[in-house]
Design a protein around this motif. Structure first.
Motif, mmCIF file in Angstrom:
data_model
loop_
_atom_site.group_PDB
_atom_site.id
_atom_site.type_symbol
_atom_site.label_atom_id
_atom_site.label_comp_id
_atom_site.label_asym_id
_atom_site.label_seq_id
_atom_site.Cartn_x
_atom_site.Cartn_y
_atom_site.Cartn_z
ATOM 1 N N ALA A 8 -9.335 4.134 1.848
ATOM 2 C CA ALA A 8 -9.144 2.725 2.206
ATOM 3 C C ALA A 8 -8.716 1.914 0.985
ATOM 4 O O ALA A 8 -7.870 1.020 1.085
ATOM 5 N N THR A 9 -9.301 2.231 -0.169
ATOM 6 C CA THR A 9 -8.943 1.514 -1.395
ATOM 7 C C THR A 9 -7.494 1.774 -1.772
ATOM 8 O O THR A 9 -6.749 0.862 -2.131
ATOM 9 N N ASP A 10 -7.078 3.030 -1.689
ATOM 10 C CA ASP A 10 -5.693 3.374 -2.021
ATOM 11 C C ASP A 10 -4.716 2.678 -1.082
ATOM 12 O O ASP A 10 -3.660 2.203 -1.506
ATOM 13 N N GLN A 11 -5.062 2.636 0.191
ATOM 14 C CA GLN A 11 -4.171 2.005 1.159
ATOM 15 C C GLN A 11 -4.068 0.503 0.902
ATOM 16 O O GLN A 11 -2.982 -0.087 0.969
ATOM 17 N N SER A 12 -5.212 -0.125 0.588
ATOM 18 C CA SER A 12 -5.200 -1.557 0.309
ATOM 19 C C SER A 12 -4.390 -1.860 -0.949
ATOM 20 O O SER A 12 -3.601 -2.815 -0.982
ATOM 21 N N LEU A 13 -4.560 -1.023 -1.977
ATOM 22 C CA LEU A 13 -3.799 -1.212 -3.204
ATOM 23 C C LEU A 13 -2.311 -1.049 -2.950
ATOM 24 O O LEU A 13 -1.482 -1.813 -3.458
ATOM 25 N N GLU A 56 4.322 -0.009 4.342
ATOM 26 C CA GLU A 56 3.093 0.331 5.045
ATOM 27 C C GLU A 56 3.280 1.564 5.926
ATOM 28 O O GLU A 56 2.393 2.425 6.023
ATOM 29 N N ARG A 114 -0.719 -1.613 -0.185
ATOM 30 C CA ARG A 114 -0.221 -2.771 0.547
ATOM 31 C C ARG A 114 0.011 -3.957 -0.383
ATOM 32 O O ARG A 114 1.012 -4.670 -0.270
ATOM 33 N N ASN A 115 -0.939 -4.176 -1.302
ATOM 34 C CA ASN A 115 -0.796 -5.293 -2.247
ATOM 35 C C ASN A 115 0.432 -5.113 -3.134
ATOM 36 O O ASN A 115 1.179 -6.056 -3.393
ATOM 37 N N GLN A 116 0.646 -3.889 -3.599
ATOM 38 C CA GLN A 116 1.800 -3.629 -4.447
ATOM 39 C C GLN A 116 3.092 -3.815 -3.669
ATOM 40 O O GLN A 116 4.072 -4.376 -4.184
ATOM 41 N N TRP A 145 -13.885 5.760 1.603
ATOM 42 C CA TRP A 145 -13.747 4.564 0.764
ATOM 43 C C TRP A 145 -12.534 4.672 -0.139
ATOM 44 O O TRP A 145 -11.768 3.719 -0.295
#
Length: 464
Positions: A428-433, A460, A435-437, A425
Protein backbone atom coordinates in the motif's frame (compact mmCIF):
# COMPACT_ATOMS: atom_id res chain seq x y z
CA UNK A 1 28.99 -43.25 -14.83
CA UNK A 2 25.40 -44.23 -14.36
CA UNK A 3 23.82 -42.54 -11.40
CA UNK A 4 20.39 -42.10 -9.88
CA UNK A 5 18.07 -39.58 -11.49
CA UNK A 6 14.87 -38.96 -9.54
CA UNK A 7 11.36 -38.13 -10.60
CA UNK A 8 8.47 -38.61 -8.26
CA UNK A 9 8.85 -41.89 -6.40
CA UNK A 10 10.73 -43.26 -9.39
CA UNK A 11 14.46 -43.66 -9.72
CA UNK A 12 16.00 -43.92 -13.15
CA UNK A 13 19.51 -45.10 -13.85
CA UNK A 14 20.87 -42.98 -16.67
CA UNK A 15 24.27 -42.40 -18.19
CA UNK A 16 23.91 -38.61 -18.15
CA UNK A 17 22.39 -37.69 -14.81
CA UNK A 18 22.64 -33.94 -14.30
CA UNK A 19 22.82 -33.87 -10.51
CA UNK A 20 22.87 -37.24 -8.74
CA UNK A 21 23.01 -35.51 -5.36
CA UNK A 22 19.94 -33.34 -5.91
CA UNK A 23 16.95 -33.76 -3.60
CA UNK A 24 14.30 -36.03 -5.13
CA UNK A 25 10.85 -34.72 -6.02
CA UNK A 26 8.56 -37.16 -4.23
CA UNK A 27 5.23 -37.26 -5.99
CA UNK A 28 4.38 -40.53 -7.66
CA UNK A 29 2.86 -43.38 -5.74
CA UNK A 30 3.88 -46.33 -7.88
CA UNK A 31 6.31 -49.02 -6.94
CA UNK A 32 9.39 -49.02 -9.12
CA UNK A 33 11.51 -51.99 -10.06
CA UNK A 34 15.14 -51.26 -10.86
CA UNK A 35 18.16 -53.54 -10.97
CA UNK A 36 20.55 -53.14 -8.08
CA UNK A 37 23.33 -54.34 -10.34
CA UNK A 38 22.73 -51.40 -12.68
CA UNK A 39 23.52 -48.97 -9.90
CA UNK A 40 26.44 -51.09 -8.75
CA UNK A 41 27.90 -51.16 -12.25
CA UNK A 42 28.19 -47.39 -12.24
CA UNK A 43 31.50 -47.35 -14.06
CA UNK A 44 30.61 -49.98 -16.60
CA UNK A 45 29.40 -49.33 -20.15
CA UNK A 46 25.66 -48.78 -20.22
CA UNK A 47 23.49 -49.47 -23.25
CA UNK A 48 21.30 -46.36 -23.70
CA UNK A 49 17.53 -46.76 -24.04
CA UNK A 50 15.90 -46.40 -27.42
CA UNK A 51 14.67 -42.97 -26.33
CA UNK A 52 16.70 -41.92 -23.28
CA UNK A 53 14.65 -38.87 -22.39
CA UNK A 54 11.41 -40.84 -22.50
CA UNK A 55 12.35 -44.15 -20.95
CA UNK A 56 10.55 -44.71 -17.67
CA UNK A 57 13.43 -46.69 -16.26
CA UNK A 58 10.85 -49.00 -14.77
CA UNK A 59 12.95 -51.99 -15.63
CA UNK A 60 16.29 -53.23 -16.80
CA UNK A 61 18.69 -55.94 -15.80
CA UNK A 62 22.40 -56.58 -15.89
CA UNK A 63 24.10 -59.14 -18.04
CA UNK A 64 27.49 -59.69 -16.57
CA UNK A 65 30.32 -62.14 -16.83
CA UNK A 66 31.06 -61.49 -13.15
CA UNK A 67 30.39 -64.26 -10.66
CA UNK A 68 27.57 -61.94 -9.63
CA UNK A 69 27.09 -59.26 -7.04
CA UNK A 70 27.00 -60.21 -3.40
CA UNK A 71 23.73 -59.12 -1.84
CA UNK A 72 23.22 -59.03 1.90
CA UNK A 73 19.65 -58.63 3.09
CA UNK A 74 18.93 -55.50 5.12
CA UNK A 75 18.14 -55.85 8.79
CA UNK A 76 15.39 -53.28 9.56
CA UNK A 77 15.51 -54.02 13.28
CA UNK A 78 19.18 -53.19 13.64
CA UNK A 79 19.30 -50.57 10.91
CA UNK A 80 22.04 -52.48 9.10
CA UNK A 81 21.74 -51.86 5.35
CA UNK A 82 21.97 -54.53 2.72
CA UNK A 83 25.18 -54.31 0.66
CA UNK A 84 25.54 -54.98 -3.03
CA UNK A 85 29.08 -55.14 -4.39
CA UNK A 86 30.35 -55.46 -7.95
CA UNK A 87 33.92 -55.95 -9.09
CA UNK A 88 33.20 -53.82 -12.15
CA UNK A 89 34.21 -56.11 -14.98
CA UNK A 90 32.26 -56.17 -18.24
CA UNK A 91 28.64 -55.35 -17.39
CA UNK A 92 25.95 -53.73 -19.49
CA UNK A 93 22.30 -52.94 -19.04
CA UNK A 94 19.96 -55.30 -20.85
CA UNK A 95 16.96 -53.18 -21.70
CA UNK A 96 13.45 -54.31 -20.96
CA UNK A 97 10.99 -54.97 -23.75
CA UNK A 98 7.75 -53.21 -24.59
CA UNK A 99 5.27 -52.11 -21.94
CA UNK A 100 4.57 -54.47 -19.10
CA UNK A 101 5.47 -57.51 -21.18
CA UNK A 102 9.17 -56.94 -20.70
CA UNK A 103 11.65 -59.72 -21.14
CA UNK A 104 14.75 -60.07 -19.02
CA UNK A 105 17.70 -61.64 -20.82
CA UNK A 106 19.33 -63.75 -18.17
CA UNK A 107 23.06 -64.23 -18.12
CA UNK A 108 24.40 -67.74 -18.43
CA UNK A 109 25.33 -67.83 -14.76
CA UNK A 110 21.84 -66.56 -13.80
CA UNK A 111 23.12 -63.97 -11.35
CA UNK A 112 20.88 -61.05 -12.33
CA UNK A 113 19.54 -59.17 -9.33
CA UNK A 114 16.40 -57.03 -9.54
CA UNK A 115 15.61 -54.60 -6.74
CA UNK A 116 12.09 -53.33 -6.15
CA UNK A 117 11.96 -49.86 -4.57
CA UNK A 118 9.12 -47.66 -3.35
CA UNK A 119 10.53 -44.40 -2.01
CA UNK A 120 7.47 -43.40 0.01
CA UNK A 121 7.36 -39.77 1.13
CA UNK A 122 10.94 -39.43 2.30
CA UNK A 123 13.07 -41.89 0.34
CA UNK A 124 16.31 -40.85 -1.34
CA UNK A 125 19.13 -42.21 -3.49
CA UNK A 126 22.56 -40.67 -2.89
CA UNK A 127 25.87 -41.35 -4.62
CA UNK A 128 29.36 -40.47 -3.40
CA UNK A 129 33.00 -41.43 -3.78
CA UNK A 130 34.06 -44.38 -1.66
CA UNK A 131 34.28 -44.92 1.21
CA UNK A 132 31.40 -42.47 1.47
CA UNK A 133 29.37 -41.57 4.53
CA UNK A 134 28.45 -44.10 7.18
CA UNK A 135 24.98 -45.66 6.94
CA UNK A 136 22.24 -43.97 8.91
CA UNK A 137 19.32 -45.68 10.69
CA UNK A 138 17.19 -45.14 7.56
CA UNK A 139 19.70 -46.59 5.07
CA UNK A 140 18.19 -49.72 3.55
CA UNK A 141 20.76 -50.57 0.88
CA UNK A 142 24.38 -49.70 0.16
CA UNK A 143 25.75 -50.10 -3.35
CA UNK A 144 29.48 -50.36 -3.96
CA UNK A 145 31.38 -50.37 -7.26
CA UNK A 146 35.04 -51.04 -6.66
CA UNK A 147 36.35 -50.24 -10.15
CA UNK A 148 34.91 -46.70 -10.28
CA UNK A 149 35.25 -46.01 -6.57
CA UNK A 150 31.58 -45.07 -6.30
CA UNK A 151 29.09 -45.98 -3.62
CA UNK A 152 25.43 -45.18 -3.04
CA UNK A 153 23.01 -45.20 -0.15
CA UNK A 154 19.32 -45.88 -0.56
CA UNK A 155 16.56 -45.06 1.89
CA UNK A 156 13.06 -46.15 0.93
CA UNK A 157 9.82 -47.47 2.33
CA UNK A 158 10.04 -50.67 0.31
CA UNK A 159 13.26 -52.43 -0.66
CA UNK A 160 13.11 -56.03 -1.87
CA UNK A 161 15.16 -58.05 -4.33
CA UNK A 162 14.88 -61.13 -6.48
CA UNK A 163 15.55 -62.46 -9.94
CA UNK A 164 13.91 -62.01 -13.37
CA UNK A 165 10.81 -63.84 -12.17
CA UNK A 166 10.44 -61.33 -9.37
CA UNK A 167 10.67 -58.55 -11.95
CA UNK A 168 8.00 -60.08 -14.16
CA UNK A 169 5.69 -60.55 -11.19
CA UNK A 170 5.90 -56.90 -10.19
CA UNK A 171 5.82 -55.23 -13.59
CA UNK A 172 2.85 -57.32 -14.76
CA UNK A 173 0.72 -55.53 -12.17
CA UNK A 174 1.44 -52.05 -13.54
CA UNK A 175 -0.69 -50.15 -16.01
CA UNK A 176 0.71 -48.35 -19.07
CA UNK A 177 3.51 -45.88 -18.33
CA UNK A 178 3.10 -42.39 -19.84
CA UNK A 179 6.90 -42.09 -19.95
CA UNK A 180 7.17 -44.98 -22.39
CA UNK A 181 6.38 -43.98 -25.99
CA UNK A 182 5.84 -47.64 -26.86
CA UNK A 183 3.25 -48.27 -24.15
CA UNK A 184 -0.41 -48.66 -25.00
CA UNK A 185 -2.89 -46.11 -23.57
CA UNK A 186 -5.75 -48.31 -24.74
CA UNK A 187 -5.26 -50.46 -21.65
CA UNK A 188 -5.89 -47.40 -19.49
CA UNK A 189 -8.88 -46.38 -21.62
CA UNK A 190 -10.36 -49.85 -21.19
CA UNK A 191 -10.19 -49.48 -17.41
CA UNK A 192 -11.55 -45.93 -17.40
CA UNK A 193 -14.36 -46.62 -19.86
CA UNK A 194 -15.72 -49.53 -17.82
CA UNK A 195 -15.30 -48.12 -14.31
CA UNK A 196 -17.69 -46.23 -12.05
CA UNK A 197 -14.78 -45.09 -9.90
CA UNK A 198 -13.87 -41.38 -9.94
CA UNK A 199 -11.20 -40.48 -12.47
CA UNK A 200 -9.18 -39.01 -9.60
CA UNK A 201 -9.06 -42.46 -8.01
CA UNK A 202 -8.23 -44.23 -11.28
CA UNK A 203 -5.27 -41.92 -11.92
CA UNK A 204 -3.72 -43.03 -8.63
CA UNK A 205 -4.35 -46.72 -9.29
CA UNK A 206 -0.98 -47.98 -10.49
CA UNK A 207 -2.58 -51.06 -12.02
CA UNK A 208 -4.55 -48.69 -14.27
CA UNK A 209 -1.77 -46.23 -15.15
CA UNK A 210 1.77 -46.18 -13.76
CA UNK A 211 3.64 -43.18 -12.42
CA UNK A 212 0.99 -40.59 -11.55
CA UNK A 213 1.17 -39.39 -7.94
CA UNK A 214 -0.93 -36.97 -5.92
CA UNK A 215 0.68 -33.76 -7.20
CA UNK A 216 0.53 -34.83 -10.82
CA UNK A 217 -3.05 -35.99 -10.36
CA UNK A 218 -4.17 -32.53 -9.24
CA UNK A 219 -2.33 -30.76 -12.05
CA UNK A 220 -3.24 -33.20 -14.84
CA UNK A 221 -6.94 -33.09 -13.96
CA UNK A 222 -6.85 -29.28 -13.86
CA UNK A 223 -5.19 -29.07 -17.27
CA UNK A 224 -7.72 -31.59 -18.60
CA UNK A 225 -10.65 -29.60 -17.12
CA UNK A 226 -11.87 -32.74 -15.34
CA UNK A 227 -13.37 -32.87 -11.87
CA UNK A 228 -11.65 -35.47 -9.63
CA UNK A 229 -15.04 -37.06 -8.85
CA UNK A 230 -16.02 -37.46 -12.51
CA UNK A 231 -16.97 -41.15 -12.95
CA UNK A 232 -14.55 -42.89 -15.27
CA UNK A 233 -17.16 -44.33 -17.61
CA UNK A 234 -18.71 -40.88 -18.16
CA UNK A 235 -15.57 -39.56 -19.90
CA UNK A 236 -15.77 -39.15 -23.64
CA UNK A 237 -12.96 -40.49 -25.80
CA UNK A 238 -11.84 -36.93 -26.52
CA UNK A 239 -11.65 -36.16 -22.80
CA UNK A 240 -9.60 -39.29 -22.21
CA UNK A 241 -7.20 -38.50 -25.05
CA UNK A 242 -6.67 -35.02 -23.58
CA UNK A 243 -6.07 -36.57 -20.16
CA UNK A 244 -3.50 -39.02 -21.51
CA UNK A 245 -1.74 -36.27 -23.46
CA UNK A 246 -1.31 -34.22 -20.29
CA UNK A 247 -0.08 -37.32 -18.41
CA UNK A 248 2.62 -37.79 -21.04
CA UNK A 249 3.61 -34.13 -21.25
CA UNK A 250 3.73 -33.52 -17.48
CA UNK A 251 5.72 -36.66 -16.66
CA UNK A 252 8.07 -36.12 -19.60
CA UNK A 253 8.76 -32.57 -18.42
CA UNK A 254 9.36 -33.82 -14.91
CA UNK A 255 11.76 -36.47 -16.17
CA UNK A 256 13.83 -34.07 -18.23
CA UNK A 257 13.78 -31.15 -15.74
CA UNK A 258 14.06 -33.11 -12.51
CA UNK A 259 11.26 -31.01 -10.99
CA UNK A 260 7.48 -31.09 -10.89
CA UNK A 261 6.71 -28.25 -13.29
CA UNK A 262 3.24 -28.38 -14.81
CA UNK A 263 2.41 -24.77 -15.77
CA UNK A 264 2.91 -24.14 -19.47
CA UNK A 265 5.45 -21.35 -20.16
CA UNK A 266 2.86 -19.11 -21.80
CA UNK A 267 0.48 -19.58 -18.87
CA UNK A 268 3.28 -18.81 -16.42
CA UNK A 269 3.88 -15.51 -18.21
CA UNK A 270 0.19 -14.59 -18.18
CA UNK A 271 -0.78 -15.83 -14.72
CA UNK A 272 2.38 -14.63 -12.98
CA UNK A 273 3.25 -15.36 -9.37
CA UNK A 274 2.46 -17.58 -7.55
CA UNK A 275 1.24 -19.72 -10.47
CA UNK A 276 4.52 -20.12 -12.31
CA UNK A 277 5.16 -23.77 -11.39
CA UNK A 278 1.85 -25.39 -10.49
CA UNK A 279 -1.75 -24.42 -11.18
CA UNK A 280 -3.71 -25.59 -8.12
CA UNK A 281 -1.56 -27.90 -5.99
CA UNK A 282 -0.68 -26.05 -2.78
CA UNK A 283 -2.59 -22.99 -3.98
CA UNK A 284 -5.48 -21.25 -2.24
CA UNK A 285 -6.92 -19.77 -5.41
CA UNK A 286 -7.01 -20.51 -9.12
CA UNK A 287 -4.73 -18.38 -11.26
CA UNK A 288 -7.22 -18.25 -14.12
CA UNK A 289 -10.59 -17.50 -12.50
CA UNK A 290 -9.23 -16.37 -9.10
CA UNK A 291 -11.84 -18.61 -7.47
CA UNK A 292 -11.03 -20.81 -4.45
CA UNK A 293 -9.19 -24.11 -4.82
CA UNK A 294 -11.12 -26.74 -2.86
CA UNK A 295 -9.65 -29.84 -1.25
CA UNK A 296 -11.15 -32.97 0.27
CA UNK A 297 -10.21 -36.56 0.97
CA UNK A 298 -10.13 -39.43 -1.51
CA UNK A 299 -8.85 -42.85 -0.46
CA UNK A 300 -6.61 -41.38 2.23
CA UNK A 301 -5.09 -38.67 0.01
CA UNK A 302 -6.05 -35.05 -0.63
CA UNK A 303 -7.53 -34.02 -3.96
CA UNK A 304 -7.49 -30.44 -5.25
CA UNK A 305 -9.98 -28.85 -7.61
CA UNK A 306 -11.11 -25.50 -8.95
CA UNK A 307 -14.81 -26.24 -9.31
CA UNK A 308 -15.28 -23.30 -11.70
CA UNK A 309 -12.63 -24.50 -14.15
CA UNK A 310 -13.27 -28.20 -13.47
CA UNK A 311 -17.06 -28.54 -13.22
CA UNK A 312 -18.50 -31.94 -12.40
CA UNK A 313 -20.24 -33.01 -15.61
CA UNK A 314 -22.85 -35.73 -15.55
CA UNK A 315 -23.46 -36.25 -19.24
CA UNK A 316 -26.57 -37.62 -20.91
CA UNK A 317 -25.30 -41.18 -20.70
CA UNK A 318 -24.98 -40.94 -16.93
CA UNK A 319 -28.35 -39.20 -16.62
CA UNK A 320 -30.03 -41.84 -18.78
CA UNK A 321 -28.48 -44.61 -16.70
CA UNK A 322 -29.82 -42.97 -13.56
CA UNK A 323 -33.34 -42.40 -14.91
CA UNK A 324 -34.90 -45.88 -14.32
CA UNK A 325 -33.59 -46.15 -10.77
CA UNK A 326 -34.89 -42.75 -9.74
CA UNK A 327 -38.24 -42.91 -11.54
CA UNK A 328 -40.31 -43.21 -8.37
CA UNK A 329 -38.54 -40.44 -6.49
CA UNK A 330 -38.87 -38.07 -9.42
CA UNK A 331 -42.55 -38.87 -10.02
CA UNK A 332 -43.41 -37.63 -6.53
CA UNK A 333 -41.75 -34.29 -7.28
CA UNK A 334 -43.06 -33.79 -10.81
CA UNK A 335 -45.62 -31.15 -9.91
CA UNK A 336 -43.18 -29.13 -7.85
CA UNK A 337 -40.11 -29.40 -10.09
CA UNK A 338 -41.62 -28.78 -13.53
CA UNK A 339 -43.39 -25.85 -15.12
CA UNK A 340 -45.29 -25.16 -18.32
CA UNK A 341 -42.12 -24.26 -20.23
CA UNK A 342 -40.08 -27.17 -18.83
CA UNK A 343 -37.90 -25.07 -16.53
CA UNK A 344 -36.47 -27.07 -13.63
CA UNK A 345 -36.52 -30.42 -15.42
CA UNK A 346 -32.80 -30.35 -16.25
CA UNK A 347 -31.61 -29.53 -12.70
CA UNK A 348 -33.87 -32.24 -11.30
CA UNK A 349 -32.48 -34.80 -13.75
CA UNK A 350 -28.92 -33.76 -12.96
CA UNK A 351 -29.55 -34.04 -9.22
CA UNK A 352 -31.10 -37.46 -9.65
CA UNK A 353 -28.18 -38.55 -11.81
CA UNK A 354 -25.70 -37.32 -9.21
CA UNK A 355 -27.43 -39.33 -6.51
CA UNK A 356 -27.08 -42.47 -8.59
CA UNK A 357 -23.71 -41.99 -10.29
CA UNK A 358 -21.84 -40.76 -7.23
CA UNK A 359 -21.81 -42.98 -4.18
CA UNK A 360 -22.96 -41.64 -0.80
CA UNK A 361 -19.35 -41.80 0.38
CA UNK A 362 -18.16 -39.62 -2.49
CA UNK A 363 -21.00 -37.13 -1.97
CA UNK A 364 -20.11 -36.95 1.74
CA UNK A 365 -16.46 -36.31 0.95
CA UNK A 366 -17.34 -33.55 -1.50
CA UNK A 367 -19.67 -31.94 1.04
CA UNK A 368 -16.72 -31.69 3.43
CA UNK A 369 -14.57 -29.82 0.90
CA UNK A 370 -12.82 -26.69 2.16
CA UNK A 371 -10.59 -24.08 0.63
CA UNK A 372 -7.13 -25.56 0.28
CA UNK A 373 -4.48 -24.56 2.80
CA UNK A 374 -0.99 -23.61 1.69
CA UNK A 375 1.93 -25.34 3.36
CA UNK A 376 5.67 -25.92 3.11
CA UNK A 377 6.08 -28.53 0.37
CA UNK A 378 9.31 -30.50 0.25
CA UNK A 379 7.99 -32.59 -2.65
CA UNK A 380 7.14 -29.65 -4.90
CA UNK A 381 9.03 -26.60 -3.64
CA UNK A 382 8.16 -23.16 -4.93
CA UNK A 383 10.54 -20.63 -6.42
CA UNK A 384 12.39 -19.08 -3.45
CA UNK A 385 11.68 -15.62 -4.86
CA UNK A 386 7.99 -16.49 -5.11
CA UNK A 387 7.29 -17.79 -1.61
CA UNK A 388 4.12 -16.71 0.14
CA UNK A 389 4.40 -16.45 3.96
CA UNK A 390 2.22 -19.55 4.38
CA UNK A 391 4.74 -21.57 2.32
CA UNK A 392 7.80 -20.45 4.29
CA UNK A 393 9.51 -22.33 7.06
CA UNK A 394 9.85 -20.68 10.50
CA UNK A 395 13.49 -19.92 9.74
CA UNK A 396 12.55 -18.19 6.47
CA UNK A 397 9.77 -16.24 8.18
CA UNK A 398 12.11 -14.99 10.88
CA UNK A 399 14.71 -14.03 8.31
CA UNK A 400 12.15 -11.92 6.44
CA UNK A 401 10.91 -10.32 9.65
CA UNK A 402 14.46 -9.44 10.71
CA UNK A 403 15.04 -7.72 7.36
CA UNK A 404 11.97 -5.57 8.11
CA UNK A 405 13.04 -4.87 11.73
CA UNK A 406 10.00 -6.68 13.07
CA UNK A 407 9.47 -8.93 16.07
CA UNK A 408 10.44 -12.57 15.47
CA UNK A 409 8.82 -14.07 18.56
CA UNK A 410 5.88 -16.46 18.46
CA UNK A 411 4.80 -19.64 16.75
CA UNK A 412 4.38 -20.07 13.03
CA UNK A 413 0.82 -18.69 12.75
CA UNK A 414 1.99 -15.56 14.58
CA UNK A 415 4.97 -15.15 12.26
CA UNK A 416 2.85 -15.69 9.14
CA UNK A 417 0.24 -13.14 10.25
CA UNK A 418 2.92 -10.58 11.14
CA UNK A 419 4.72 -10.91 7.82
CA UNK A 420 1.49 -10.84 5.81
CA UNK A 421 0.46 -7.60 7.53
CA UNK A 422 3.88 -6.10 6.83
CA UNK A 423 3.71 -7.06 3.15
CA UNK A 424 0.21 -5.57 2.78
CA UNK A 425 1.41 -2.33 4.39
CA UNK A 426 4.51 -2.22 2.17
CA UNK A 427 2.44 -2.75 -0.97
CA UNK A 428 0.00 0.00 0.00
CA UNK A 429 2.87 2.37 0.80
CA UNK A 430 4.57 1.70 -2.53
CA UNK A 431 1.34 2.25 -4.41
CA UNK A 432 0.64 5.51 -2.59
CA UNK A 433 4.18 6.73 -3.25
CA UNK A 434 3.85 5.84 -6.90
CA UNK A 435 0.62 7.77 -7.19
CA UNK A 436 2.15 10.86 -5.58
CA UNK A 437 5.14 10.74 -7.91
CA UNK A 438 2.89 10.29 -10.95
CA UNK A 439 0.68 13.20 -9.87
CA UNK A 440 3.68 15.47 -9.30
CA UNK A 441 5.11 14.60 -12.70
CA UNK A 442 1.77 15.22 -14.36
CA UNK A 443 1.31 18.59 -12.63
CA UNK A 444 4.81 19.73 -13.57
CA UNK A 445 4.25 18.80 -17.17
CA UNK A 446 0.79 20.26 -17.74
CA UNK A 447 -0.48 22.12 -14.68
CA UNK A 448 -3.27 19.70 -14.02
CA UNK A 449 -4.75 19.67 -17.52
CA UNK A 450 -6.82 16.80 -18.78
CA UNK A 451 -3.70 15.52 -20.48
CA UNK A 452 -1.93 15.45 -17.11
CA UNK A 453 -4.88 13.60 -15.62
CA UNK A 454 -4.59 11.06 -18.40
CA UNK A 455 -0.92 10.60 -17.56
CA UNK A 456 -1.83 10.03 -13.91
CA UNK A 457 -4.43 7.46 -14.97
CA UNK A 458 -1.89 5.68 -17.14
CA UNK A 459 0.64 5.72 -14.31
CA UNK A 460 -1.89 4.27 -11.91
CA UNK A 461 -2.86 1.60 -14.44
CA UNK A 462 0.78 0.68 -14.83
CA UNK A 463 1.24 0.47 -11.05
CA UNK A 464 -1.89 -1.65 -10.75
Amino acid sequence: AAAGSNIGNNIFLTSADIDPLADPDDSASDDLIIPAAAAAAAGSPVVPPRTPAKSSGTSSAIRSTDPGPHVHRANPASGTPGILRSAGSAAAAALAGTGNHSNITNSDNNNDVVVHIHFGMSGAFRTALMPGPAPTPTTRLRLEHQASGLMAHLSAMTVAHGGPGFYQEKVSKLGPDPLRPDDDPERFWSRVNSSKKPIGLLLMDQSAVAGVGNIYRAEILYKSRLHPEQPGYSLTRQQFDTLWQHCVECLQRGFTSGSILTVDPEDARILGKPWTRRYIYNQRSCGRCKGPVKSWGMAGRTVYCCEACQPLQLNLVAAAAAAPASKKSRSRKTAASSSSDGEGAAPAAAAAAAEIVLSPQRLKSMAAAKQAKEFVSHCAPDDPSDLQPTKMTCAQLRQQLISLNLNTRGNKPDLVARLEQALVWAAATDQSLGRNQAAAAAAAGGGGSSGSEDEVDRAEDKLA
